[in-house]
Design a protein around this motif. Structure first.
Motif, PDB file in Angstrom:
ATOM      1  N   THR A   2       0.896  -1.195  -0.049  1.00  0.00           N
ATOM      2  CA  THR A   2      -0.055  -0.063   0.096  1.00  0.00           C
ATOM      3  C   THR A   2       0.869   1.154  -0.317  1.00  0.00           C
ATOM      4  O   THR A   2       1.403   1.764   1.069  1.00  0.00           O
ATOM      5  N   PRO A   3       1.186   1.762  -1.274  1.00  0.00           N
ATOM      6  CA  PRO A   3       1.941   3.021  -1.265  1.00  0.00           C
ATOM      7  C   PRO A   3       1.333   4.162  -0.249  1.00  0.00           C
ATOM      8  O   PRO A   3       2.417   4.826   0.377  1.00  0.00           O
ATOM      9  N   THR A   4       0.439   4.314  -0.071  1.00  0.00           N
ATOM     10  CA  THR A   4      -0.404   5.405   0.608  1.00  0.00           C
ATOM     11  C   THR A   4      -0.168   5.176   2.044  1.00  0.00           C
ATOM     12  O   THR A   4      -0.674   6.156   3.067  1.00  0.00           O
ATOM     13  N   THR A   5       0.480   3.909   2.677  1.00  0.00           N
ATOM     14  CA  THR A   5       0.849   3.694   4.189  1.00  0.00           C
ATOM     15  C   THR A   5       2.131   4.841   4.216  1.00  0.00           C
ATOM     16  O   THR A   5       2.271   4.995   5.367  1.00  0.00           O
ATOM     17  N   LEU A   6       2.671   5.334   3.449  1.00  0.00           N
ATOM     18  CA  LEU A   6       3.845   6.026   3.749  1.00  0.00           C
ATOM     19  C   LEU A   6       3.342   7.478   4.215  1.00  0.00           C
ATOM     20  O   LEU A   6       2.255   7.889   3.760  1.00  0.00           O
ATOM     21  N   ASN A  62      -8.743   4.016   3.510  1.00  0.00           N
ATOM     22  CA  ASN A  62      -8.428   4.633   4.923  1.00  0.00           C
ATOM     23  C   ASN A  62      -7.274   5.491   4.969  1.00  0.00           C
ATOM     24  O   ASN A  62      -7.150   6.237   6.029  1.00  0.00           O
ATOM     25  N   ASP A  63      -6.481   5.456   3.907  1.00  0.00           N
ATOM     26  CA  ASP A  63      -5.301   6.759   3.991  1.00  0.00           C
ATOM     27  C   ASP A  63      -5.766   7.868   3.282  1.00  0.00           C
ATOM     28  O   ASP A  63      -5.003   8.661   3.064  1.00  0.00           O
ATOM     29  N   LEU A  64      -7.026   7.789   2.922  1.00  0.00           N
ATOM     30  CA  LEU A  64      -7.433   9.054   2.124  1.00  0.00           C
ATOM     31  C   LEU A  64      -8.415   9.693   2.850  1.00  0.00           C
ATOM     32  O   LEU A  64      -9.461  10.373   2.056  1.00  0.00           O
ATOM     33  N   GLN A  65      -8.582   9.758   4.105  1.00  0.00           N
ATOM     34  CA  GLN A  65      -9.728  10.352   4.895  1.00  0.00           C
ATOM     35  C   GLN A  65      -9.626  11.792   5.096  1.00  0.00           C
ATOM     36  O   GLN A  65     -10.454  12.432   5.557  1.00  0.00           O
ATOM     37  N   ALA A  80      -4.269  15.305   3.345  1.00  0.00           N
ATOM     38  CA  ALA A  80      -2.772  15.528   3.412  1.00  0.00           C
ATOM     39  C   ALA A  80      -1.978  14.904   2.318  1.00  0.00           C
ATOM     40  O   ALA A  80      -1.101  15.299   1.553  1.00  0.00           O
ATOM     41  N   LYS A  81      -2.163  13.493   2.287  1.00  0.00           N
ATOM     42  CA  LYS A  81      -1.316  12.733   1.214  1.00  0.00           C
ATOM     43  C   LYS A  81      -1.809  12.940  -0.271  1.00  0.00           C
ATOM     44  O   LYS A  81      -0.921  12.995  -1.000  1.00  0.00           O
ATOM     45  N   LEU A  82      -2.998  13.108  -0.461  1.00  0.00           N
ATOM     46  CA  LEU A  82      -3.388  13.344  -1.684  1.00  0.00           C
ATOM     47  C   LEU A  82      -3.108  14.613  -2.309  1.00  0.00           C
ATOM     48  O   LEU A  82      -2.615  14.800  -3.522  1.00  0.00           O
ATOM     49  N   ALA A  90     -18.323   3.775   3.980  1.00  0.00           N
ATOM     50  CA  ALA A  90     -18.445   5.317   4.080  1.00  0.00           C
ATOM     51  C   ALA A  90     -16.870   5.716   3.764  1.00  0.00           C
ATOM     52  O   ALA A  90     -16.958   6.782   3.225  1.00  0.00           O
ATOM     53  N   ASP A  91     -15.923   4.992   3.947  1.00  0.00           N
ATOM     54  CA  ASP A  91     -14.647   5.589   3.746  1.00  0.00           C
ATOM     55  C   ASP A  91     -14.342   5.842   2.132  1.00  0.00           C
ATOM     56  O   ASP A  91     -13.385   6.631   1.936  1.00  0.00           O
ATOM     57  N   VAL A  92     -15.011   5.007   1.494  1.00  0.00           N
ATOM     58  CA  VAL A  92     -14.587   4.828   0.106  1.00  0.00           C
ATOM     59  C   VAL A  92     -15.149   6.325  -0.438  1.00  0.00           C
ATOM     60  O   VAL A  92     -14.677   7.078  -1.181  1.00  0.00           O
ATOM     61  N   TYR A  93     -16.325   6.486   0.130  1.00  0.00           N
ATOM     62  CA  TYR A  93     -16.765   7.748  -0.441  1.00  0.00           C
ATOM     63  C   TYR A  93     -16.204   9.235  -0.099  1.00  0.00           C
ATOM     64  O   TYR A  93     -16.140   9.881  -0.826  1.00  0.00           O
ATOM     65  N   ARG A  94     -15.810   9.101   1.242  1.00  0.00           N
ATOM     66  CA  ARG A  94     -14.908  10.021   1.654  1.00  0.00           C
ATOM     67  C   ARG A  94     -13.573  10.247   0.844  1.00  0.00           C
ATOM     68  O   ARG A  94     -13.196  11.415   0.453  1.00  0.00           O
ATOM     69  N   ALA A  95     -13.049   9.022   0.598  1.00  0.00           N
ATOM     70  CA  ALA A  95     -11.822   9.124  -0.197  1.00  0.00           C
ATOM     71  C   ALA A  95     -11.813   9.625  -1.459  1.00  0.00           C
ATOM     72  O   ALA A  95     -11.095  10.502  -1.670  1.00  0.00           O
TER      73      ALA A  95
END
Ligand code: SF4
Length: 230
Positions: A62-66, A96-99, A102-104, A137-142
């Motif tokens: 998962t690259p977005t764990t960084l 879950n990393d795109l809630q 910041a990373k986006l 719900a996390d998918v829609y928020r992401a």
């Protein structure tokens, strides 16, 4: 045409079906790994000095764990050493990393122009059963966050023939996915790979999979979905 695939093998949780090259992130030398990747960019490009890179795909794991700082360091290294002139630049991401953004924002500011998000299902019970840590719900928020930051080229993955999944359940996930009006969708049949939790459960007779008919139906409908999207 040359493309670069960059592997980030870290995950915050190990899904029950997964046999990808990955490790649980806790206690791992993530900063050192990023440094070594950048060193490898230098070594590889020293051997191919005149070869432009037309696409970059950062997958995992998962690259977005960084963390945002680690992502920034990796992206700086990519831009410093890879002769990339601005084609498709994809990052795999977990919802879950795109809630938050910041990373986006780090990805967007550094030229990433495509996201591939591992959704797998919109059914929270199924997500729990397959060991995913996000919920629908996390998918829609992401996806909202990604669009807010300016990403338009977003792809999501779904898996079918999951334990206890009915045809109706998969079609419900597919309908919800299509309602998001994204440019690309991928659907995969569950494959039981050795050394996964599901494989062990199957050997113990504790895994209830849908019949093969669901697989056939889904593959047939996948073709229809692809045609529609084209
Ligand atoms: S499916 Fe993705 S998030 Fe889950 S363990 Fe495998 S690489 Fe990690």
């Amino acid at each position: 045409m040359a493309g670069a695939y960059i592997h980030i093998p870290f995950c915050e949780h190990i899904c029950y079906y997964c046999d990808f090259n990955k490790v649980f992130i806790e206690g791992q030398p993530v900063d050192d790994y990023v440094d070594m990747l950048i060193r490898e960019f230098q070594l590889v490009m020293a051997e191919h000095p005149d070869e432009p890179i037309e696409t970059i795909y950062v997958g995992g794991g998962t690259p977005t764990t960084l963390s945002p700082a680690q992502l920034q360091r990796l992206l700086d290294g990519i831009h410093q050493y890879l002769p990339f002139k601005g084609g498709e630049f994809t990052f795999e991401a977990n919802p879950n990393d795109l809630q938050d953004t910041a990373k986006l924002q780090v990805l967007k500011d550094n030229g990433v122009n495509r996201l591939s998000i591992g959704v797998q299902s919109f059914n929270d019970q199924i997500l729990k059963k397959i060991g995913r840590i996000h919920r629908s719900a996390d998918v829609y928020r992401a996806i909202d966050n990604a669009r807010q930051v300016g990403f338009e080229n977003i792809s999501i993955d779904l898996i079918f023939r999951l334990p206890d999944q009915s045809e109706e359940d998969f079609m419900d996930s597919l309908t919800k996915a299509l309602a998001l009006d994204l440019p690309h969708y991928s659907t995969y049949s569950l494959i039981l790979e050795r050394k996964t939790i599901f494989y062990n459960l199957m050997r113990q007779g504790k895994l209830r999979l849908p019949c093969k008919t669901l697989k056939r139906i889904c593959i047939k409908r996948r073709l229809i979905v692809s045609k529609r999207r084209v």
